[in-house]
Enzyme design. Structure first.
Site, short mmCIF file in Angstrom:
data_model
loop_
_atom_site.label_atom_id
_atom_site.label_comp_id
_atom_site.label_asym_id
_atom_site.label_seq_id
_atom_site.Cartn_x
_atom_site.Cartn_y
_atom_site.Cartn_z
N CYS A 118 -8.70 -2.91 -5.75
CA CYS A 118 -8.26 -3.17 -4.38
C CYS A 118 -7.80 -1.83 -3.83
O CYS A 118 -6.74 -1.34 -4.23
CB CYS A 118 -7.13 -4.19 -4.33
SG CYS A 118 -6.40 -4.36 -2.68
N CYS A 121 -4.54 -2.15 -1.08
CA CYS A 121 -3.19 -2.47 -1.60
C CYS A 121 -3.33 -2.64 -3.10
O CYS A 121 -3.67 -1.68 -3.78
CB CYS A 121 -2.57 -3.67 -0.89
SG CYS A 121 -3.66 -5.05 -0.55
N SER A 122 -3.11 -3.81 -3.62
CA SER A 122 -3.38 -4.03 -5.05
C SER A 122 -3.61 -5.51 -5.31
O SER A 122 -3.04 -6.08 -6.24
CB SER A 122 -2.25 -3.47 -5.92
OG SER A 122 -1.00 -3.68 -5.33
N CYS A 123 -4.47 -6.12 -4.51
CA CYS A 123 -4.83 -7.53 -4.69
C CYS A 123 -5.36 -7.74 -6.11
O CYS A 123 -6.14 -6.93 -6.62
CB CYS A 123 -5.91 -7.94 -3.70
SG CYS A 123 -5.41 -7.78 -1.98
#
Lengths: 213, 110, 92
Positions: A118, A121-123
């Site tokens: 991701c 962001c950091s999905c």
């Protein structure tokens, strides 16, 4: 809150040190967390039991959940079809509470390898696998996984042959992804439970491969 | 000001060094932030996009200098203030009250 | 907009300042619809708690060699989710 203390001075089950956040000097941001929590309880927004239940629910999620899904797909061709058609429904069918998450499973084959990132962001498929590893959230992984994914894979010890097509998936919106790794050789006699032991967290992100039996 | 056409958090393709492989287990205060973020959304006060928006608007310096859950609690607060769940006066008063209880996270729990 | 798997699409190059979910590195690039995911609320509205009509979300597949001229393996691919309003309808 009986569990606030005393868990900082030994290693966790995963072998990582706990952060020494609990008994260090109280920080501004920790103070803010306590304040928000207490204000929300005082205002009748939440109860302490609800907050603890949410923590417990997340603690119960781990890569073992994903490993069970993968092992089932390796041993049940009809389930595999359902998993690839609709990952969320397949995970729920196995009894996992993944909330509203939209899960897409992408399959590694003899000529294809998949990698999840991701960049914005950091999905992460946290409602199935639990919270993501720290490296997944770093600038280095987020920046490079889409531009030089094969170099990133080599850092993880995966040297992808040139004749394998690599498909990188950037989780930019509402979907969350899990890699369905290829079943290792020499596992024909193994049960789904035994197979699940071979499935690592990284093999479901695409930065690793399942263990050999 | 950052480049408005290529914002700092939109880092896909940027040059960067080797991926740091070290990890940590989550502290209880981090797990609580995580839980409050989920429950605050379930209460309808904000969306995950609102959380991300606040994180992005905090800027690159925050990404470099604060930990993940420090940034998340700041974003959670921003969204709850915007939703009118509590006021800054209430937050400030409560934070002072908590600080007066003691010096460590464990000691100041009510 | 009626796009189906296999449709060739180009991503818009616009850069409105705010919360957007189309990565910079894909803007202006051309890819192929891999699948249609269906309607989802527009995150560009959700981020500000204003009414958020749905937009069709697509998975679009790009070739690495098209995105990055120096790609190690140009035939490798990059899939991303793109909302319909980021697809340039005037592009061929």
């Amino acid at each position: 809150m009986p569990h606030d203390h005393h868990d900082h001075d030994h290693l966790s089950a995963s072998g990582h040190p706990y952060r020494k956040d609990n008994d260090g000097q109280l920080t501004y941001w920790q103070t803010m967390e306590i304040a928000i929590r207490e204000l929300m309880v005082e205002k009748g927004e939440l109860t302490p039991a609800q907050i603890q239940a949410q923590i417990d629910a997340m603690d119960d999620r781990s890569p073992a959940n994903g490993a069970a899904v993968v092992a089932r797909a390796w041993t049940d061709p009809d389930f595999k079809k359902r998993l690839l058609a609709n990952g969320s429904d397949a995970a729920r069918e196995m009894g996992f509470d993944i909330g509203p998450m939209h899960l897409v499973a992408v399959e590694n084959t003899i000529d294809t390898h998949n990698l999840i990132v991701c960049t914005l962001c950091s999905c992460y498929p946290r409602n199935l696998l639990g919270l993501p590893p720290d490296w997944y959230k770093t600038r280095e992984y987020r920046s490079r996984a889409v531009r030089e994914p094969r170099a990133v894979l080599r850092e993880f010890g995966v040297d992808l042959p040139a004749n394998i097509t690599l498909r990188v998936h950037d989780s930019t919106a509402d979907m969350r992804y899990i890699v369905l790794p290829a079943r290792p050789e020499g596992t024909d006699e193994m049960t789904a439970e035994q197979l699940a032991e071979l499935v690592t967290r990284d093999s479901m992100i695409g930065t690793g491969l399942p263990k050999s039996p | 000001m950052e480049n408005p056409e290529h914002r700092w958090h939109d880092m896909g393709g940027d040059a960067a060094g080797p991926v740091p492989m070290d990890g940590h287990d989550f502290a209880i205060w981090e797990k609580r932030v995580d839980a409050l973020v989920i429950l605050g959304q379930q209460r309808g006060h904000f969306t995950v996009d609102g959380l991300r928006r606040a994180l992005e608007d905090m800027g690159e310096q925050a990404f470099e200098s604060m930990t993940y859950y420090e940034r998340w609690v700041a974003s959670l607060n921003q969204n709850l203030i915007e939703a009118g769940v509590y006021s800054l006066e209430e937050l400030g008063t409560k934070m002072e009250e908590i600080k007066a209880r003691g010096d460590t996270y464990g000691a100041v729990q009510s | 907009m009626t796009l189906t798997p296999g449709s060739t699409v180009r991503i818009k190059t616009m850069s409105p300042l705010g919360h957007i979910r189309t990565p910079h590195y894909l803007r202006g690039k051309t890819g192929v619809v891999e699948r249609v995911l269906g309607p989802f609320k527009n995150p560009e509205q959700l981020a500000y708690m204003v009414p958020a009509p749905t937009r069709t979300l697509y998975r679009v597949r790009f070739e690495m060699g098209h995105i990055w001229p120096n790609a190690e393996a140009p035939q490798d691919t990059l899939d991303a989710e793109i909302y319909e309003h980021w697809i340039d309808q005037n592009a061929p």
